[in-house]
Design a protein around this motif. Structure first.
Motif, PDB file in Angstrom:
ATOM      1  N   HIS A 155      32.442  37.663  12.903  1.00 21.16           N
ATOM      2  CA  HIS A 155      31.604  36.909  11.973  1.00 21.16           C
ATOM      3  C   HIS A 155      32.445  36.112  10.990  1.00 21.16           C
ATOM      4  O   HIS A 155      32.094  34.985  10.638  1.00 21.16           O
ATOM      5  CB  HIS A 155      30.676  37.864  11.219  1.00 21.16           C
ATOM      6  CG  HIS A 155      29.627  38.494  12.092  1.00 21.16           C
ATOM      7  ND1 HIS A 155      28.980  39.662  11.768  1.00 21.16           N
ATOM      8  CD2 HIS A 155      29.118  38.120  13.298  1.00 21.16           C
ATOM      9  CE1 HIS A 155      28.119  39.983  12.726  1.00 21.16           C
ATOM     10  NE2 HIS A 155      28.198  39.065  13.661  1.00 21.16           N
ATOM     11  N   SER A 156      33.555  36.676  10.517  1.00 18.77           N
ATOM     12  CA  SER A 156      34.390  35.955   9.550  1.00 18.77           C
ATOM     13  C   SER A 156      34.989  34.708  10.179  1.00 18.77           C
ATOM     14  O   SER A 156      35.100  33.666   9.527  1.00 18.77           O
ATOM     15  CB  SER A 156      35.500  36.867   9.014  1.00 18.77           C
ATOM     16  OG  SER A 156      36.398  37.246  10.044  1.00 18.77           O
ATOM     17  N   GLY A 157      35.351  34.764  11.478  1.00 16.42           N
ATOM     18  CA  GLY A 157      35.879  33.579  12.156  1.00 16.42           C
ATOM     19  C   GLY A 157      34.847  32.473  12.225  1.00 16.42           C
ATOM     20  O   GLY A 157      35.155  31.298  12.007  1.00 16.42           O
ATOM     21  N   ILE A 158      33.597  32.852  12.509  1.00 18.94           N
ATOM     22  CA  ILE A 158      32.524  31.860  12.555  1.00 18.94           C
ATOM     23  C   ILE A 158      32.294  31.270  11.169  1.00 18.94           C
ATOM     24  O   ILE A 158      32.126  30.056  11.000  1.00 18.94           O
ATOM     25  CB  ILE A 158      31.234  32.502  13.104  1.00 18.94           C
ATOM     26  CG1 ILE A 158      31.424  32.916  14.564  1.00 18.94           C
ATOM     27  CG2 ILE A 158      30.048  31.537  12.972  1.00 18.94           C
ATOM     28  CD1 ILE A 158      30.272  33.707  15.135  1.00 18.94           C
ATOM     29  N   LEU A 159      32.308  32.129  10.139  1.00 12.75           N
ATOM     30  CA  LEU A 159      32.081  31.652   8.776  1.00 12.75           C
ATOM     31  C   LEU A 159      33.201  30.729   8.315  1.00 12.75           C
ATOM     32  O   LEU A 159      32.963  29.755   7.589  1.00 12.75           O
ATOM     33  CB  LEU A 159      31.935  32.837   7.818  1.00 12.75           C
ATOM     34  CG  LEU A 159      30.652  33.656   7.970  1.00 12.75           C
ATOM     35  CD1 LEU A 159      30.685  34.880   7.067  1.00 12.75           C
ATOM     36  CD2 LEU A 159      29.429  32.806   7.658  1.00 12.75           C
ATOM     37  N   HIS A 160      34.452  31.018   8.736  1.00 12.97           N
ATOM     38  CA  HIS A 160      35.568  30.119   8.407  1.00 12.97           C
ATOM     39  C   HIS A 160      35.309  28.731   8.993  1.00 12.97           C
ATOM     40  O   HIS A 160      35.471  27.715   8.309  1.00 12.97           O
ATOM     41  CB  HIS A 160      36.887  30.673   8.956  1.00 12.97           C
ATOM     42  CG  HIS A 160      37.380  31.878   8.224  1.00 12.97           C
ATOM     43  ND1 HIS A 160      38.213  32.806   8.798  1.00 12.97           N
ATOM     44  CD2 HIS A 160      37.161  32.314   6.962  1.00 12.97           C
ATOM     45  CE1 HIS A 160      38.479  33.761   7.927  1.00 12.97           C
ATOM     46  NE2 HIS A 160      37.848  33.488   6.808  1.00 12.97           N
ATOM     47  N   ASP A 161      34.919  28.691  10.270  1.00  4.27           N
ATOM     48  CA  ASP A 161      34.635  27.403  10.913  1.00  4.27           C
ATOM     49  C   ASP A 161      33.479  26.688  10.222  1.00  4.27           C
ATOM     50  O   ASP A 161      33.527  25.469  10.002  1.00  4.27           O
ATOM     51  CB  ASP A 161      34.302  27.609  12.396  1.00  4.27           C
ATOM     52  CG  ASP A 161      35.539  27.855  13.246  1.00  4.27           C
ATOM     53  OD1 ASP A 161      36.656  27.807  12.681  1.00  4.27           O
ATOM     54  OD2 ASP A 161      35.399  28.089  14.459  1.00  4.27           O
ATOM     55  N   MET A 162      32.452  27.432   9.851  1.00  2.00           N
ATOM     56  CA  MET A 162      31.301  26.819   9.190  1.00  2.00           C
ATOM     57  C   MET A 162      31.697  26.246   7.827  1.00  2.00           C
ATOM     58  O   MET A 162      31.200  25.193   7.416  1.00  2.00           O
ATOM     59  CB  MET A 162      30.182  27.843   9.024  1.00  2.00           C
ATOM     60  CG  MET A 162      29.558  28.301  10.329  1.00  2.00           C
ATOM     61  SD  MET A 162      28.730  26.973  11.224  1.00  2.00           S
ATOM     62  CE  MET A 162      27.265  26.762  10.238  1.00  2.00           C
ATOM     63  N   SER A 163      32.594  26.923   7.126  1.00  2.26           N
ATOM     64  CA  SER A 163      33.048  26.412   5.827  1.00  2.26           C
ATOM     65  C   SER A 163      33.803  25.094   5.996  1.00  2.26           C
ATOM     66  O   SER A 163      33.599  24.147   5.228  1.00  2.26           O
ATOM     67  CB  SER A 163      33.944  27.447   5.133  1.00  2.26           C
ATOM     68  OG  SER A 163      33.203  28.589   4.782  1.00  2.26           O
ATOM     69  N   ILE A 164      34.668  25.022   7.012  1.00  3.09           N
ATOM     70  CA  ILE A 164      35.406  23.786   7.265  1.00  3.09           C
ATOM     71  C   ILE A 164      34.459  22.675   7.681  1.00  3.09           C
ATOM     72  O   ILE A 164      34.555  21.535   7.204  1.00  3.09           O
ATOM     73  CB  ILE A 164      36.490  24.019   8.342  1.00  3.09           C
ATOM     74  CG1 ILE A 164      37.588  24.938   7.789  1.00  3.09           C
ATOM     75  CG2 ILE A 164      37.091  22.695   8.812  1.00  3.09           C
ATOM     76  CD1 ILE A 164      38.664  25.296   8.788  1.00  3.09           C
ATOM     77  N   LEU A 165      33.494  23.002   8.551  1.00  2.00           N
ATOM     78  CA  LEU A 165      32.526  21.991   8.984  1.00  2.00           C
ATOM     79  C   LEU A 165      31.669  21.522   7.816  1.00  2.00           C
ATOM     80  O   LEU A 165      31.357  20.331   7.697  1.00  2.00           O
ATOM     81  CB  LEU A 165      31.641  22.565  10.095  1.00  2.00           C
ATOM     82  CG  LEU A 165      32.325  22.850  11.433  1.00  2.00           C
ATOM     83  CD1 LEU A 165      31.385  23.602  12.360  1.00  2.00           C
ATOM     84  CD2 LEU A 165      32.797  21.556  12.088  1.00  2.00           C
ATOM     85  N   GLY A 166      31.294  22.454   6.940  1.00  2.00           N
ATOM     86  CA  GLY A 166      30.520  22.070   5.768  1.00  2.00           C
ATOM     87  C   GLY A 166      31.300  21.142   4.855  1.00  2.00           C
ATOM     88  O   GLY A 166      30.758  20.176   4.308  1.00  2.00           O
TER      89      GLY A 166
END
Length: 311
Positions: A155-166
């Motif tokens: 989940h943290s890996g997905i959240l990292h990607d989402m933060s960069i995309l955001g």
């Protein structure tokens, strides 16, 4: 508390680019970064410190260092009923226990913090820095599947990607419409000799530095001293600085003939004028950004399936 971090990103008052998702490789620099960021806290409002989830082994010792250095008034400790690896962080426990870089009461107090000087901390006169006093609020949540590390990592890996995309979403037009791929966005041109360059997480030979920087996520930072270069660059730092980070960008390309970096960033121009340093860590651009670009015929740049997985 307001929701997933990528949904409510704000410009921080003070930020340093650490460049890694874990501080395990360089805990001394991590503490230096914490000290630097904490130095801007003026105590005019309450401060909530969200500690990381590494609380085993050296992570617990590092947490004790942080408690000792930051002297919080309250600690909220969330534990699980069937997990006894972490003791209650009472004032007595923190006072007596050795941290990773600090000593407890029963041991010598003269060991300093390695790279950072403990005396640089502004403590009230007569206060013993090794004896923090705080109230411990101990919570035993009974969430189903709480603390299962494997799920947390995914989940943290997905959240990292989402933060960069955001964050990268600020490059797009506010008008509702098609999302522009990276190759349709106009980058800034930055001369090699206008910014210093440093790879944080590993040693890279100067001859290979541009291969590392090309198509990479970089922190746009501000060194206190002016960057001076007698040649047309590039300017390479020999040590990783602890300095202000004003935002992030993508090095979309490197023009070796004109000696220019091509950088995409949503940081406003008035702040970009202050940037004189690019820091490259092991934070990568999400794969979907490179693989999912529209309008490219033939092979996608920087993407290959011809790779030896035994390396």
């Amino acid at each position: 508390l307001p929701g997933p971090p990528f949904t409510h990103q704000q410009t921080p008052r003070k930020m340093v680019y650490y460049g890694q998702t874990s501080c395990e490789q360089d805990t001394e620099r991590y503490l230096d970064v914490v000290k630097y960021v904490f130095s801007c806290y003026k105590k005019e409002v309450p401060l909530v410190i969200n500690t990381m989830g590494w609380v085993k082994g050296d992570g617990l010792l590092l947490l004790i260092d942080l408690i000792r250095l930051l002297s919080p008034s309250h600690i909220v400790q969330m534990d699980m009923c069937d997990w006894e690896a972490m003791p209650p962080l009472t004032p007595e426990h923190v006072h007596l226990s050795a941290g990773l870089h600090t000593k407890g009461k029963q041991q010598s107090k003269c060991k300093q913090l390695g790279l950072g000087d403990m005396e640089s901390w502004k403590y009230p006169e007569g206060e013993d820095m090794s004896a923090p006093e705080h109230k411990l609020l101990y919570v035993n949540p009974e969430f189903p599947r709480a603390g299962i590390a494997g799920e947390v990592r995914v989940h943290s890996g997905i959240l990292h990607d989402m933060s960069i995309l955001g964050y990268m979403g600020h490059l797009q037009s506010p008008d509702i419409g098609a999302v522009l791929p990276l190759h349709c966005l106009v980058p800034y041109q930055v001369p090699f000799n206008a910014v210093a360059l440093r790879v944080i997480h590993t040693d890279v030979a100067p001859s290979n530095i541009m291969y590392a920087v090309n198509a990479s996520w970089v922190g746009l930072c501000c060194l206190p001293e002016e960057v001076r270069c007698q040649t047309d660059g590039p300017v390479l730092l020999t040590q990783t600085p602890v300095c202000d980070c004003l935002g992030f960008g993508i090095v979309r390309g490197v023009d070796m003939e004109k000696k220019l970096y091509h950088i995409l960033t949503p940081v406003p121009p008035e702040n970009l004028r202050l940037v004189n340093c690019l820091l490259l860590g092991n934070i990568t651009i999400p794969n979907c950004v490179l693989v999912g670009q529209q309008g490219i015929e033939g092979e996608i740049p920087y993407v290959t399936s011809d790779y030896n997985y035994s390396i």
